[in-house]
Scaffold this active site. Sequence first.
Site, PDB file in Angstrom:
ATOM      1  N   ARG A   1       0.840  -1.198   0.000  1.00 17.24           N
ATOM      2  CA  ARG A   1       0.000   0.000   0.000  1.00 17.24           C
ATOM      3  C   ARG A   1       0.878   1.251   0.000  1.00 17.24           C
ATOM      4  O   ARG A   1       0.572   2.231  -0.684  1.00 17.24           O
ATOM      5  CB  ARG A   1      -0.935   0.011   1.205  1.00 17.24           C
ATOM      6  CG  ARG A   1      -2.056  -1.013   1.127  1.00 17.24           C
ATOM      7  CD  ARG A   1      -3.036  -0.874   2.280  1.00 17.24           C
ATOM      8  NE  ARG A   1      -3.867   0.320   2.155  1.00 17.24           N
ATOM      9  CZ  ARG A   1      -4.654   0.780   3.117  1.00 17.24           C
ATOM     10  NH1 ARG A   1      -4.700   0.151   4.288  1.00 17.24           N
ATOM     11  NH2 ARG A   1      -5.384   1.860   2.924  1.00 17.24           N
TER      12      ARG A   1
ATOM     13  N   CYS B   1      -1.276   6.195   9.030  1.00 19.48           N
ATOM     14  CA  CYS B   1      -1.583   4.877   8.446  1.00 19.48           C
ATOM     15  C   CYS B   1      -2.682   5.084   7.418  1.00 19.48           C
ATOM     16  O   CYS B   1      -2.661   6.052   6.677  1.00 19.48           O
ATOM     17  CB  CYS B   1      -1.968   3.878   9.536  1.00 19.48           C
ATOM     18  SG  CYS B   1      -3.381   4.397  10.535  1.00 19.48           S
TER      19      CYS B   1
END
Length: 301
Positions: free
Chosen positions: A182, A259
């Site tokens: 990611r 995050c």
Amino acid sequence: MTRLPTLISPAELDELFAGARPPVVLDVRWTLPRPDGREDFMLGHIPGALYVSLDDELAAPAHDDPMAGRHPLPDPQGFQATVRAWGVDEDSTVVVYDDNQSLGAARAWWLLRWAGKTDVHVLDGGLGAWQQAGLPLAGGPFVRPRLGTFTVTGGHRPVIDAAGAADLGARGRLIDSRAPERYRGEVEPMDPRAGHIPGALNRPTTENIDPSTGRFKDPATLRAEFERVAGADTLAGAASAAAAAASPQEPAGELGVYCGSGVTACHNLLALDTLGVTAALYPASWSGWSADPQAPAATGD
């Protein structure tokens, strides 16, 4: 009683239960594919624990503004009502746990520290460690305790906005806590765009856990690994800034963490806290940053 560290063992929690004032124990079972852990809680939990819904109790409702992210911080007044509903008083000891490497528990720990609660701890190894120690489980629903008296003030842990995240990224002092694929922008299952904040350094939260024990790695190992990512000088600067802060509400300013939506970043913040390092959380994280079409996105390593 000697002040407990941030991470405590099943034996230490069991000892707290035997004391004159048992702790408030919060079960924060949560995963991205299965955010509601209530059913698992009812099948078996630490006796006396309360189930806490991360989406409903550890975040504000989704804003009309997508740049606020998927898990905005709750406002202090609303969070105070939540904390009091858990039966938390000013002098309560709070212990949080889950069954997923402390990812949900870390969010509860950070929010309580942000709220001004200092006597809050994470059960290292979570429910699995409790069971491995041969300690009992209880089943069925929980009963809400009497209302507590704790007053939430907020701001006792530093936070940054998008501009602050961009600044720390430009200085190489921003940690992206997501999985490497990611971070590199190869996949993006949740948010509007793939990639990462320019200049951010990747340190997945999953690397904080020793796979052989299911518990946090020892402090020497964690320190060495974070220094390889962010540099020894950055960690030392963040620790010094936190120690020298004139008030608990003064931002650390030396290191930031984000995050996907401000949840799993708290796991890195927890690991850093065990090293005496206080870093700032970017609550909107990538979910908020990527919702801004003007915000740049970097890809690759």
